[in-house]
Motif scaffolding. Structure first.
Motif, short mmCIF file in Angstrom:
data_model
loop_
_atom_site.label_atom_id
_atom_site.label_comp_id
_atom_site.label_asym_id
_atom_site.label_seq_id
_atom_site.Cartn_x
_atom_site.Cartn_y
_atom_site.Cartn_z
N ARG A 82 6.59 1.15 -11.06
CA ARG A 82 7.61 0.22 -11.53
C ARG A 82 7.45 -1.09 -10.76
NH1 ARG A 82 13.23 0.29 -9.56
NH2 ARG A 82 14.52 -0.84 -11.02
N SER A 83 7.31 -2.20 -11.47
CA SER A 83 6.96 -3.46 -10.81
C SER A 83 8.01 -3.90 -9.80
CB SER A 83 6.72 -4.55 -11.84
OG SER A 83 7.90 -4.82 -12.54
N ARG A 84 9.29 -3.65 -10.12
CA ARG A 84 10.34 -4.10 -9.22
C ARG A 84 10.24 -3.41 -7.85
NH1 ARG A 84 16.49 -4.13 -11.18
NH2 ARG A 84 15.55 -5.01 -13.04
N ASP A 85 9.86 -2.12 -7.87
CA ASP A 85 9.68 -1.40 -6.60
C ASP A 85 8.54 -2.02 -5.80
OD1 ASP A 85 11.66 0.55 -6.85
OD2 ASP A 85 10.39 1.81 -8.10
N GLY A 86 7.45 -2.35 -6.49
CA GLY A 86 6.28 -2.92 -5.82
C GLY A 86 6.62 -4.27 -5.21
N LEU A 87 7.32 -5.09 -5.97
CA LEU A 87 7.67 -6.43 -5.49
C LEU A 87 8.61 -6.36 -4.29
CD1 LEU A 87 7.10 -9.38 -6.23
CD2 LEU A 87 9.20 -9.38 -7.56
#
Lengths: 342, 206
Positions: free
Chosen positions: A127-132
């Motif tokens: 999930r991109s938000r977790d990565g960011l």
């Protein structure tokens, strides 16, 4: 113990480890197992006992840490708690503990552990938000923990896996400043540098990972890249069951269908692929992680999809599938070994 | 509405329980405050992740869940004549189980280690409670399958609207609308998108 002194065989180590476990001393069991495994690294029984002892020891330690944190919260306890939970793959508990630590003390190390928990979520669920969030928090803690390599390693790992090579290069350059002359890091740095020409901005790279569900170093799921003949007998056995209407195997753009023909087979396979794609993407966006089973049930029966390492096995049945059908689905998707065609 | 969800929150392993309209509007969302405490808080009007360890805000989660159900129903319509009523999405960090109700869904998010099978009956019971609640409010007619679920009032208050609020809303609606339950065409507030009325693309050869 005397028997072990006379003969350092696997069975004597196992006997001693079991004696300690009967006394309720997991650290001693672990010590004996480690000693035994140095001499007999192949022993499955010693490996099993060591694993069990470690689990018990960690459970006890977690319990003690939680109790101690309630009475006298301090950084060392929070650090150990987060480390154990991250090591156990329990990212949710690690995140809660790290957030509690951060709320109480605002230490930069707490931000690192929040970042580490988010990074685990990202590596699992893409999930991109977790990565960011993980990358930004790691950057924040790296700013305050100037000599600490962990936040930089985390930044490098996130950037490398999603193909943001420029960000990976920056993190690696700072790591090299902390460990000058490290041959492994230097080799990595040269490799990253060669990739920088086709680097993507971090936000774009992360959202591409979320969209595709794949990291840059994941094997591509290409059409036809599997042994159809090896799968066909299992698919036929699945479709031969009375409660099964249609059985599917999907990988990339290819679908094998048993139980339906012509346009019906095309249409149903397309529908199953749509369900799969929508579910994978929804699981990532809902912060549920990697989808491994999807079910839709109703008066028409049940549609069950099981994505696995080889591809996705799916079945449309008149009843909720259980027992042999589930086993066959797991054989097809590569989660359990394929039985030889009888 | 809390009464509909309360028994679900008593089940072990539940992280979130919600009633959502079929177009993804949260009607009532209860979320476990933290892993340690078994306490549930009402997050119906919460637009950001504020609880410890929470990674997605409740409004986004329920909207995404409704959208996923919609996608699966649309694709499922190409396989069989009847549409699915229960949806399960098992994933590495949690399992989503959705049961279709009267123009609304009842959903739970549970721990990954918990079997979704254990929620089949509690979810059906929750849908039944929802039916009963709407019937008591005069909003549900099983023959028409057209009972619109009351929407939450967008107020400053963080608390979810109570059953009394819904009852008051139901009376107001019935006053404005001459037709009652059981009569045809008497549901002006039916939600615009009803997936159960989506056309089938099946050839019927199964």
């Amino acid at each position: 113990m005397r028997a072990l002194a006379r003969d350092g065989s696997t069975s004597n180590y196992v006997v001693l480890a079991k004696e300690y476990s009967a006394l309720g001393e997991p650290p001693s069991v672990l010590k004996v197992c480690r000693e035994g495994l140095e001499l007999h690294p192949e022993s499955a029984e010693l490996q099993r006992l060591a694993r069990r002892a470690k689990e018990l020891h960690q459970e006890q330690r977690l319990h003690d840490l939680n109790l101690e944190l309630e009475s006298a919260p301090r950084a060392a306890l929070f650090r150990e708690l987060c480390e154990i939970q991250l090591e156990n793959g329990d990212s949710q508990h690690a995140l809660e503990a790290a957030q509690r630590w951060r709320n109480q003390t605002d230490e930069p190390e707490a931000a690192y552990y929040v970042a580490a928990a988010h990074a685990e979520f990202f590596f699992d669920g893409r999930r991109s938000r977790d990565g960011l969030q993980a990358f930004q928090l790691a950057a924040e803690s790296a700013k305050h923990l100037a000599r600490d390599k962990r936040p930089l390693r985390l930044q490098f790992e996130i950037a490398r896996r999603c193909g943001a090579w420029e960000d990976a290069r920056i993190a690696l350059a700072r790591l090299l400043e902390l460990m000058p002359g490290n041959p492994l890091l230097e080799a990595r740095f040269r490799r990253v540098l060669s990739n920088c020409a086709h680097s993507k901005p971090l936000a774009k790279a992360l959202s591409e990972v979320e969209k595709s569900g794949r990291f840059v170093d994941d094997e591509p799921e290409e059409a036809g890249n599997f042994d159809r003949e090896a799968l066909r007998p299992t698919l036929k056995r699945l479709a031969a069951r009375t409660e099964v209407h249609v059985a599917f195997f999907l990988r990339g753009n290819t679908a094998l269908v048993q139980g339906a023909h012509g346009p019906t087979a095309d249409r149903t396979a397309r529908a199953v692929r749509e369900v799969l794609q929508a579910s994978r993407s929804a699981a990532r966006r809902m912060a549920l992680g990697r989808a491994f089973e999807i079910r839709a049930e109703g008066s028409f029966g049940a549609l069950v999809l099981k994505p696995g390492p080889l591809g996705t096995a799916a079945v449309w049945t008149s009843q909720i599938p259980k027992g042999e059908i589930e086993q066959l689905l797991e054989q097809l998707n590569g989660e359990s070994p394929m039985e030889s065609a009888a | 509405m809390h009464d509909v969800l309360q028994p679900l929150t008593q089940q072990p392993g539940v992280k979130q329980a919600a009633v959502i309209s079929s177009d993804g509007v949260p009607v009532c969302v209860l979320e476990r405050a933290s892993m340690k405490s078994g306490e549930f808080v009402d997050c119906t009007n919460s637009s950001q992740a504020s609880l410890e360890g929470q990674r997605i805000d409740p409004a986004s989660l329920v909207a995404l869940a409704a959208s996923w159900v919609d996608d699966v129903m649309r694709a499922g319509g190409q396989i069989a004549w009847e549409l699915p009523k229960r949806f399960v999405l098992c994933a590495s960090q949690g399992t989503l189980v959705v049961q279709q109700g009267p123009n609304a869904h009842v959903m739970v998010v549970i721990e990954p280690s918990i079997s979704p099978e254990a929620f089949a009956f509690p979810l059906e019971a929750a849908v039944e409670r929802l039916h009963r609640l709407l019937r008591d409010l005069g909003r549900f007619d099983p023959d028409q399958n057209a009972a619109a679920l009351p929407r939450p009032q967008h107020t400053e208050s963080p608390a979810a609207p109570s059953i009394a609020d819904y009852a008051a809303g139901g009376q107001a609606m019935n006053q404005g609308d001459a037709t009652g339950p059981g009569q045809s065409g008497g549901y002006p507030s039916v939600l615009p998108h009803n997936p159960s009325s989506a056309p089938f693309d099946s050839t019927g050869d199964h």
